[in-house]
Design a protein around this motif. Structure first.
Motif, mmCIF file in Angstrom:
data_model
loop_
_atom_site.group_PDB
_atom_site.id
_atom_site.type_symbol
_atom_site.label_atom_id
_atom_site.label_comp_id
_atom_site.label_asym_id
_atom_site.label_seq_id
_atom_site.Cartn_x
_atom_site.Cartn_y
_atom_site.Cartn_z
ATOM 1 N N ARG C 318 0.825 -1.200 0.000
ATOM 2 C CA ARG C 318 0.000 0.000 0.000
ATOM 3 C C ARG C 318 0.861 1.253 0.000
ATOM 4 O O ARG C 318 0.578 2.226 -0.676
ATOM 5 C CB ARG C 318 -0.881 0.043 1.254
ATOM 6 N N ALA C 321 2.019 1.041 -3.565
ATOM 7 C CA ALA C 321 0.984 1.026 -4.594
ATOM 8 C C ALA C 321 -0.029 2.154 -4.396
ATOM 9 O O ALA C 321 -0.464 2.782 -5.364
ATOM 10 C CB ALA C 321 0.268 -0.322 -4.582
ATOM 11 N N LEU C 322 -0.347 2.369 -3.138
ATOM 12 C CA LEU C 322 -1.396 3.356 -2.875
ATOM 13 C C LEU C 322 -0.976 4.749 -3.358
ATOM 14 O O LEU C 322 -1.699 5.389 -4.124
ATOM 15 C CB LEU C 322 -1.738 3.355 -1.385
ATOM 16 N N ALA C 325 -0.948 4.625 -7.051
ATOM 17 C CA ALA C 325 -2.309 4.630 -7.606
ATOM 18 C C ALA C 325 -2.902 6.033 -7.510
ATOM 19 O O ALA C 325 -3.505 6.549 -8.459
ATOM 20 C CB ALA C 325 -3.162 3.633 -6.850
ATOM 21 N N ARG C 326 -2.665 6.622 -6.342
ATOM 22 C CA ARG C 326 -3.186 7.988 -6.162
ATOM 23 C C ARG C 326 -2.531 8.935 -7.160
ATOM 24 O O ARG C 326 -3.183 9.784 -7.765
ATOM 25 C CB ARG C 326 -2.892 8.469 -4.730
ATOM 26 N N ALA C 328 -1.278 8.075 -9.951
ATOM 27 C CA ALA C 328 -1.794 7.797 -11.291
ATOM 28 C C ALA C 328 -3.081 8.582 -11.531
ATOM 29 O O ALA C 328 -3.271 9.196 -12.584
ATOM 30 C CB ALA C 328 -2.051 6.301 -11.444
ATOM 31 N N ASN C 329 -3.951 8.524 -10.478
ATOM 32 C CA ASN C 329 -5.199 9.297 -10.568
ATOM 33 C C ASN C 329 -4.895 10.771 -10.772
ATOM 34 O O ASN C 329 -5.490 11.458 -11.598
ATOM 35 C CB ASN C 329 -6.038 9.112 -9.309
ATOM 36 N N ARG C 332 -3.709 11.265 -14.130
ATOM 37 C CA ARG C 332 -4.821 11.196 -15.079
ATOM 38 C C ARG C 332 -5.565 12.529 -15.094
ATOM 39 O O ARG C 332 -5.889 13.088 -16.135
ATOM 40 C CB ARG C 332 -5.754 10.064 -14.653
#
Lengths: 421, 142, 622
Positions: C318, C321-322, C325-326, C328-329, C332
């Protein structure tokens, strides 16, 4: 001291006995004006206190040769010259007679003969009392005209009857609920399944066989034509039953001495079994609620006897008679009464006992005070009542007298089989 | 030419202009009765009375665009949207020469759109021309 | 946890931590398993050793039984080898016991200790048995036989002495027969062990003695020989007795004493066996319980460890990755051009921290772009707005021009027309008439002038008076009322100013002009004096506007004209004075104040002009 304290301290003792066969008595005689008598017997009566008192009273030298039942009997039967007086049980008479080890006793030389009660003379204390089976003392008492032993009164007797008692079995009332004397207490308990594995029998075939026979009979498993003289077939049948029982683990085993029996019951390995009075007394003293049963089928009784050696003559013979008379003179009877044994002329001993002692030991009454034993320690608590009741009551309930059966040798073989089954 | 008297409806807020029109009409045609209506309101009332049949259809209507209350376009609509009144020939006669006004008037079926002339004699001549033209008109009886 | 990791460890470190943890957990599990298995294998060894102990009991039982069997064989059959075997067996067993005593745990030692004296006693008694039996055998083979042959010799001697007397000879013969019978009985006894043979033998001995005594009584001559025989017979009897007693003795010893010892040994062995069995059972139970326990513990430990590892791994994952991932968001969103994209908080300046940094730069760029975009939008809108304004202005201008062209042409048309009429009248000689028309022309031109003035006035509105300020309408209208009080009183017109008027922001002179025009209109269209003309001015607050109403009791305005009245040069009545510029100015004044004006009216019920001013915030506060 315990009667038959060491039934079988055999090894060493018999070794001594045997070695002495050749040179018995191996005692260095002190040459003295006083005559010396040698007494061969068991620890029951061959007690130092008694010896000293007798020496003192009689002015003679007395040598005691105490030993186990079998030992002394063997010694006596094989070497009459090794003793002057033999003290044991009436059931040894047959063997002694067979071994030609003893000589008749003259009634006229017995000072207190008239005082000796009917138990010894007639086989029962009271008229209505049944006579126990087996060799009741009177059956072996008189030497008949043909030389055999019988109940018909003659002037010669094979032995002087003196100490006697009734035996039964003891049980731990902490484990087995207490029964009612003469009513529920029964020899059958010895074979009760509930006590399986916790039953022990005295390792003496002449005694133990009757405990087993009485138990088998009380259980209704078999009957005997004459329990005191079993046939080989009856012996076979009896042992078949008990061996079967033993194989199923009914018996803890046999005990070989009074201390051994005490240890077995105290450790809990035995909860019921053959038992002698002193063991019961000691167990109670140790806080184990051992009850000496009064079986409804009756006791197994025994009678102590004093015999004259075949080889006892002259001065020693006179001294031996004096010693025999001394035994019935009162003091010894009172002395052994304190160990729970009876004397054949109790009234003479009574004057040597306190009223409470008499009441407890003979009259079957509650002890009014704590009663001391022979070594001064209290053995009876106040209020305690002797099991089985009065002297008379106990001897009114004799199922069998200890007997050496004709098939004695055979019973030994079966006993071996029983032990090792 | 008829001998009947003709009604000419003059809807004109300017009294001066009305006087000019009436002067020349009176000069050129004696058989024309001029009905001068000085504002949109009175014009609407008059038209209503024609429609009610209280008054006869006029021979011609000269309509100024700039009027108090209802303006010329509204009046034109009133006339031309009514089946009966629509028969009145309406000549929009205004000072405006804006194409917007012209477009609107033609769309509303004004029969003519004539801008008031500012020449010395041209006002009289224009009136005369209008009259002459409408005297040629044959559809009054339809 | 995750947060702790993020706060304290770099990405690389976190991944390393994960590896180390996984490795540690594996090692711990392996160690645990190894410990567990070694513990179990210890148990197992102990169990195996117990099961070996079990043999002690079997050995004891077997050996003692064997020894006793040999002892019995010896006793009854007298084989010396059996006695040797008893001895060997005893010694072996004793040695075995001594060995086992050292090798076994105290509990078993105690048992073996118990067994030892019994065994020793057993053997001691056996030695006695042996001695008894040897003696017995000796007696039978020597004493008994010797005595028998001596007596036989003596009897033979006597037979010779009494050869004359067949009676005595017969008696002597019977003695010999009896002696034979005694011997037979003894052997029978020894064989069958029935004491009745002993009794029978003794009876025969008694009889033999009696016979001899009887002979002796009658034959004094042979007395010494007879006495010798009697004495020998007595010795013979003694040997016989001793043989019987020794037999009984050893029978007793082997069957009772030794058997009891053997039984005790067997019993103790059995007890030992039970103990061992029980111990083994206990051990077995303990082992299985232990195994279960260990398995359970192992399972729990492994589960816990794995759970912890999973947790930590998850946290690490996490923590990696977390944020990614955040991120990445975030990216984006950022690539979508967002400037609002939330950038996750991340305290470390590790790889992710750098990404975060990049994201933040990206966002700044986006923000800049957006600002630019907005600026451009704003400009576009402003452009559009100004375009619209321009269009509107153009339209208005066109309208004005249209109106002006119409209205300004009108006096021209009039003038020209009348000039033409005058010329015509002059041509016709009607001069007076012609001259009278001159006034018309003058009037027309005068009106034209007024129109032009009005137009100028109108065009001035919003053009030259741009200084706006705070205006307290209460004060303004109070002054306004005072100014007109006298005139109005004179014509009987009531002007009523309501209190609590708003404060607005605007050009004071224009606002005054506005009210002047409204008042002028009201006065112009006021009904006659009897009816008592009036104008009320008041205000209400309406959302973020201030609404000022001017209500008169004039003739009212038909709905059809309520829009038109604000048109340039529009008049409802061409008789009335004025060019129709007043309300157009009012409307324009409202417009330049960002407000609006409309009228509510019904014919005959007066009119109410609503002036909507945007509420001036600053003005209101003060």
């Amino acid at each position: 001291m315990d009667r038959r304290s060491f039934l079988i301290k055999s090894g060493a003792l018999i070794s001594a006995a045997t070695s002495s066969t050749l040179g018995f008595p191996a005692i260095i005689k002190t040459y003295n004006r006083k005559p010396t008598i040698r007494v061969l017997g068991t620890h029951v009566t061959l007690q130092e206190t008694i010896r000293q008192r007798a020496e003192q009273d009689l002015g003679i030298h007395i040598e005691f040769y105490p030993g186990g039942d079998a030992e002394v009997l063997f010694k006596a039967s094989t070497n009459p010259g090794s003793f002057d007086i033999y003290e044991q049980w009436s059931d040894s008479i047959k063997i002694l007679r067979m071994a030609d080890a003893i000589q008749p006793i003259e009634i006229k030389k017995l000072k207190y003969w008239e005082e000796i009660n009917n138990l010894s003379k007639l086989g029962r204390l009271t008229e209505h009392a049944p006579i126990g089976q087996g060799d009741a003392p009177h059956k072996l008492l008189y030497i008949q005209a043909d030389g055999s032993l019988g109940p018909e009164a003659t002037q010669r007797i094979s032995f002087l009857p003196y100490v006697h008692n009734t035996d039964s079995f003891g049980y731990n009332s902490g484990v087995i609920s207490k029964g009612i004397p003469y009513e529920t207490e029964s020899w059958s308990w010895l074979l009760d399944e509930r006590y399986a594995g916790k039953v022990a029998i005295v390792n003496a075939p002449t005694i133990g066989i009757f405990d087993l026979a009485l138990a088998v009979q009380a259980q209704g498993l078999m009957t005997f034509k004459d329990i005191s003289g079993m046939t080989r077939e009856e012996i076979d049948a009896l042992f078949e039953i008990v061996i079967d029982k033993k194989r199923r683990g009914h018996f803890r085993g046999v005990w070989t001495s009074v201390p051994h029996s005490i240890e077995l019951m105290a450790s809990g390995e035995m909860v019921i079994g053959s038992m002698f009075s002193p063991a019961v007394r000691q167990l109670i003293g140790r806080g184990i609620p051992c009850v000496y049963a009064a079986p409804k089928e009756g006791y197994r009784a025994w009678h102590g006897v004093m015999c004259l050696s075949r080889d006892c003559h002259d001065e020693r013979k006179d001294a031996a008679y004096a010693f025999m008379n001394w035994w019935l003179s009162g003091w010894p009877g009172a002395f052994i009464a304190r160990q729970g044994y009876y004397i054949s002329n109790p009234e003479r001993s009574r004057q040597f006992m306190s009223a409470s002692e008499w009441d407890y030991w003979y009259a079957g009454k509650p002890a009014q005070e704590a009663l001391k034993g022979i070594n001064g320690a209290a053995v009876v608590r106040p209020g305690e009542v002797r099991t089985g009741g009065t002297y008379a009551k106990r001897f009114e309930n004799v199922a069998i007298w200890n007997t050496v059966m004709d098939n004695h040798e055979y019973s030994l073989l079966k006993w071996n089989e029983f032990l090792l089954s | 030419m008829t001998h009947q008297r003709r009604n000419l409806l003059l809807i004109e807020d300017s009294y001066e202009h009305a006087e000019l029109a009436m002067f020349y009409i009176a000069e050129y045609r004696q058989d024309i009765d001029i009905i001068h209506l000085p504002d949109g309101g009175s014009a609407m009332q008059y038209l209503e009375s024609i429609r009610n049949g209280e008054r006869p259809l006029p021979w011609l209507c000269l309509l100024d665009l700039k009027l108090p209350k209802y303006d010329g376009h509204e009046i034109l609509s009133t006339i031309k949207d009514d089946e009966y009144l629509a028969r009145i020939p309406v000549v929009v006669f205004t000072t405006s020469a804006a194409s917007k006004d012209i477009q609107q008037a033609i769309t509303k079926h004004a029969n003519s759109f004539i801008t008031k002339p500012m020449g010395a004699d041209r006002y009289g001549m224009t009136i005369d021309s209008i009259l002459k033209y409408w005297e040629l008109n044959q559809h009054e009886r339809i | 946890m995750t947060q702790f990791l993020i706060n304290h460890f770099k990405l690389q470190q976190r991944i390393n931590i994960g590896y180390i943890l996984a490795g540690s957990v594996s090692v711990i599990i392996v160690i645990l398993a190894a410990l567990a298995f070694s513990s179990i294998s210890n148990d197992y060894r102990s169990y195996i050793s117990s099961s070996q102990k079990f043999h002690i009991d079997l050995l004891l039982t077997g050996q003692i039984t064997d020894i006793h069997r040999q002892a019995m064989i010896y006793t009854y059959q007298g084989h010396p080898s059996a006695a040797d075997q008893v001895m060997t067996g005893y010694e072996n067993l004793l040695k075995q016991l001594d060995t086992d005593l050292q090798a076994n745990p105290p509990k078993i030692q105690a048992f073996l200790d118990t067994i030892r004296p019994h065994l020793k006693n057993y053997y001691a008694v056996f030695l006695q048995v042996k001695k008894q039996r040897d003696t017995q055998q000796y007696l039978i083979r020597n004493d008994f036989r010797n005595h028998a042959s001596t007596i036989e010799t003596l009897i033979r001697d006597l037979t010779i002495q009494f050869s004359h007397s067949s009676d005595v000879n017969w008696q002597l013969e019977s003695i010999l027969n009896r002696l034979l019978s005694v011997e037979r009985n003894l052997y029978r006894y020894l064989d069958i062990l029935d004491s009745s043979y002993v009794a029978a033998a003794k009876e025969q001995l008694d009889e033999a003695t009696a016979v001899l005594e009887n002979i002796g009584r009658h034959n004094h001559a042979q007395q010494s020989l007879i006495n010798q025989a009697i004495d020998k017979l007595e010795r013979y009897r003694q040997s016989f007795n001793e043989v019987v007693q020794r037999t009984r003795g050893y029978l007793y010893l082997i069957n009772v004493v030794m058997a009891a010892e053997a039984y005790e040994i067997l019993y103790q062995s059995k007890k030992l066996s039970n103990l061992i069995t029980e111990e083994m059972a206990v051990k077995e139970r303990a082992i299985s319980a232990h195994v279960e326990e260990i398995l359970w513990i192992l399972t729990v430990c492994c589960s816990v460890l794995l759970a912890i590892m999973a947790l930590i791994t998850d946290s690490i994952r996490r923590s990696i990755a977390l944020p990614i991932a955040r991120l990445a968001n975030t990216f984006r969103a950022l690539t979508g051009g967002s400037s609002q994209a939330s950038i996750p908080a991340y305290p470390l300046n590790d790889e992710i921290g750098q990404l975060i940094h990049a994201a933040s730069s990206f966002r700044d760029k986006n923000m800049e772009t957006e600002c630019l975009l907005q600026e451009s939008l704003r400009l576009t809108r402003a452009l559009e707005s100004s375009h619209k304004t321009l269009e509107h202005t153009n339209e208005e201008l066109e309208q004005v021009i249209h109106t002006v062209s119409h209205d300004l042409k009108s006096p021209l048309v009039t003038s020209m027309g009348f000039v033409s009429i005058m010329r015509k009248l002059a041509d016709q000689g009607q001069y007076e008439q012609a001259v009278s028309r001159l006034d018309k022309i003058t009037l027309s031109i005068g009106r034209m002038e007024q129109l032009i003035n009005d137009l100028l006035d109108f065009s001035r509105v919003g053009r030259i008076d741009l200084n706006h300020k705070r205006i307290d309408m209460n004060a303004l209208l109070y002054r306004f009322a005072q100014t007109h009080e006298e005139n109005l009183n004179r014509i009987g017109f009531t002007l009523r100013i309501h209190p609590n008027l708003p404060v607005i922001h605007g050009n004071e002179s224009r606002i005054l002009q506005l009210f002047e025009n409204i008042l002028t209109n009201a006065v112009k269209y006021a009904p006659n004096e009897e009816q008592g003309a009036r104008l009320e001015i008041g205000a209400i607050a309406y959302y973020d506007h201030s609404l000022i109403f001017c209500r008169d009791n004039g003739p009212g305005i038909e709905p059809a004209f309520q829009q038109k009245i604000f048109g340039l040069f529009y008049r409802l009545d061409n008789h009335a004075e004025g060019s129709g510029i007043g309300l157009a100015i009012v409307k324009k004044v409202m417009k330049i104040h960002g407000g609006d004006i409309w009228v509510e009216s019904e014919p005959g019920k007066g009119a109410c002009f609503w002036l909507k001013f945007p509420r001036s915030k600053t003005a209101e506060v003060s």
